[in-house]
Design an enzyme around this catalytic site. Structure first.
Site, PDB file in Angstrom:
ATOM      1  N   CYS A 136      17.291   7.809  11.389  1.00  0.00           N
ATOM      2  CA  CYS A 136      17.255   8.859  10.360  1.00  0.00           C
ATOM      3  C   CYS A 136      18.646   9.377  10.017  1.00  0.00           C
ATOM      4  CB  CYS A 136      16.326   9.991  10.793  1.00  0.00           C
ATOM      5  SG  CYS A 136      16.860  10.925  12.236  1.00  0.00           S
TER       6      CYS A 136
ATOM      7  N   HIS B 204      15.040  15.350  13.395  1.00  0.00           N
ATOM      8  CA  HIS B 204      14.829  14.383  12.318  1.00  0.00           C
ATOM      9  C   HIS B 204      15.483  14.917  11.055  1.00  0.00           C
ATOM     10  CE1 HIS B 204      13.037  10.939  10.419  1.00  0.00           C
ATOM     11  NE2 HIS B 204      12.417  11.688   9.515  1.00  0.00           N
TER      12      HIS B 204
ATOM     13  N   HIS C  64      13.515   8.951   3.915  1.00  0.00           N
ATOM     14  CA  HIS C  64      13.911   9.036   5.321  1.00  0.00           C
ATOM     15  C   HIS C  64      13.579   7.748   6.041  1.00  0.00           C
ATOM     16  CE1 HIS C  64       9.796  10.297   7.217  1.00  0.00           C
ATOM     17  NE2 HIS C  64       9.586   9.633   6.115  1.00  0.00           N
TER      18      HIS C  64
END
Length: 529
Positions: free
Chosen positions: A406, A465, A477
């Protein structure tokens, strides 16, 4: 006295009894003239290739997949027990059983070719002895095949009748019998021949579902203020994904509990007119099986992108995310989608074929935007959609180790958009090490976010994240192992704890940020990547 007269006088009682018996048998045959026990049946009155399965004056009592019976795969005709049942069309009996069939107790299944298409018909709930054909029999349209009953899961004497595309005993899909029944009844009652079906008649059932769902797609788009060409894109996607049929899936059993246009074997967990997946941010199974909801979810994603600057196929594929070899299919159905819009709306859609914007012509994918802008960050992230998630993957130049995690994706997107002027650490951030979350300009909340901002997720102030916000509640993402870089709702990231901007909201210029200490990325926990 002659021998004959003597015989008659001697045996007159027996002779009278025999005559009376013959008269009774003739009366029974007259009353049941279409019973196979009384000689050949004249069958159902019909003309053309289709015959009504009962007396043409009998109406449907319970319809196909109605709101109160969404799992009802056929129609029910309320008729007295013993009513004659006829074959809809010429065909071969593939199943015939007068007891023991789950739900039906008794049923007959016949395989046909109707209007050039392999199809099956099903007749159910006959009493024991009411099935008059056997497997392998060749039947003709209008031939007597059974007598109605009240067996199995039944609340009263009736015929349950189904039509399937393909094999009822194999991988076929049920469909609405009503158009075929109307056609058969019209031919029978008019006494004329059933007209040879034109293109629309050959797909009567498919057309009824397609038109119904197309009208929903169009009206939903108009309610959302979507331009005509956006509506054409949605229609094209629906045609490619499901032929605009609201398909349930055998792989998502719950989907069959809701109104649908058939049950498919299933591709992954895809359902509905747009073949969207439950659990991927499109809504619950019940919601996705509502064509209006499915269309709304598609438009939300399309209109949140720079779709008007793209080629038609690219705009559609960027929302649907098909395999690379399938991306071109949406453009192949554009002309059909435009014709469908024109027929249902009575006016052609505005815009030019092959082009999403208003000026006509065709063009390639959108430019990435001016350097340093949020649009450039989004474009850089979008260019990597489909790349695999790789723990620790990604740097300012692109994927490493075959993909991105990520923070590797966001590092890359910002670096590419700013020409390398902003190099974020390969780490989301926590109170002890601010990482990416400690850079840039804080944004109050998602309502204030702009395309190109980074959105962070976690708990207790520690980010676990991160994704690139692209507007409209969506982000790009790299989710986790086994998945790929993708577009998804922000809500799919978990608990949102921060939004950061790396460009000025007014000028689009790069925003100053602290460099922070050097990070040993290999030593970081993978859930923070």
């Amino acid at each position: 006295m002659s021998v004959a007269v003597s015989f008659l006088l001697t045996h007159w009682r027996k002779i009278l009894a025999l005559v009376l018996l013959l008269l009774l048998l003739l009366a029974r045959c007259a009353a049941e003239q279409d019973s196979t026990t009384c000689g050949p049946s004249t069958g159902a009155p019909h003309a053309g290739p289709l015959a009504y399965p009962l007396d043409p004056n009998v109406d449907i009592g319970s319809g196909y997949r109605t709101p109160d019976r969404p799992d009802h795969r056929g129609v029910d005709f309320p008729v007295p027990e013993g009513s004659p049942i006829y074959a809809l069309a010429d065909g071969t009996v593939t199943a015939a059983q007068d007891t023991g069939v789950e739900g039906f107790s008794a049923w007959i299944v016949i395989s046909h070719v109707i209007d050039g298409t392999p199809m099956s018909t099903v007749y159910g709930h006959m009493n024991p002895g009411g099935v008059l054909v056997k497997v392998g029999d060749q039947v003709t349209a209008g031939q007597l095949i059974a007598r109605s009953g009240d067996s199995g899961e039944s609340t009263g004497p009736h015929l349950h009748f189904e039509i399937w595309h393909g094999d009822r005993l194999g991988a076929g899909t049920d469909t609405d019998p009503t158009p075929y029944l109307q056609r058969a009844r019209q031919a029978a009652t008019s006494g004329g021949t059933s007209p040879a079906p034109d293109t629309n008649q050959q797909a009567a059932v498919a057309d009824s579902a397609r038109d119904r769902n197309a009208e929903i797609v169009i009206s939903t788009g108009k309610d959302m203020g979507a331009p005509d060409q956006a509506i054409v894109i949605a229609l094209s996607v629906g045609l490619v994904e499901s032929e605009l049929r609201n398909l349930a899936s055998e792989k998502v059993p719950e989907s069959a509990s809701y109104p649908n246009d058939g049950i498919a074997p299933g591709d992954a967990l895809s359902i509905g007119i747009m073949q969207q997946q439950a659990g991927m941010g499109y809504g619950t199974v019940a919601e996705i099986m509502d064509p209006a909801h499915a269309a709304t979810e598609f438009y939300k994603r399309l209109l949140a992108t720079d779709w008007q600057a793209k080629d038609f196929t690219v705009a559609a594929a960027d929302v649907q995310r098909p395999r690379a070899d399938l991306r071109g299919k949406y453009g192949q159905r554009e002309a059909e989608a435009r014709d469908l819009y024109t027929r249902l709306q009575g006016v052609a859609p505005s815009g030019s074929p092959g082009r999403c914007g208003p000026t006509g012509g065709t063009r390639g994918p959108a430019a990435p935007g001016d350097a340093g802008t949020g649009a450039a960050i989004v474009a850089a992230a979008r260019s990597e959609i489909g790349e695999p998630y790789v723990w620790g993957g990604g740097d300012a130049q692109g994927p490493t180790g075959g993909g991105f995690d990520c923070s590797g994706l966001t590092l890359y997107a910002v670096a590419q958009a700013t020409g390398g002027a902003i190099l974020l650490p390969h780490y989301t951030g926590d109170p002890g090490n601010p990482g990416q979350m400690g850079q840039g300009q804080p944004v109050a909340d998602l309502a204030q976010a702009q395309p190109g901002d980074l959105v962070f997720f976690g708990a207790g102030g520690s980010a676990e994240h991160v994704g690139v916000y692209e507007g409209g509640g969506l982000m790009i993402h790299s989710p986790t192992e086994g998945q790929t870089v993708t577009e998804a709702p922000v809500t799919a990231g978990g608990q949102l704890i921060a939004v950061r901007r790396y460009t000025s909201p007014d000028t689009g210029q790069q925003q100053p940020h602290p460099t922070g200490p050097a990070i040993n990325a290999a030593a970081l926990p993978k859930e923070s990547r």
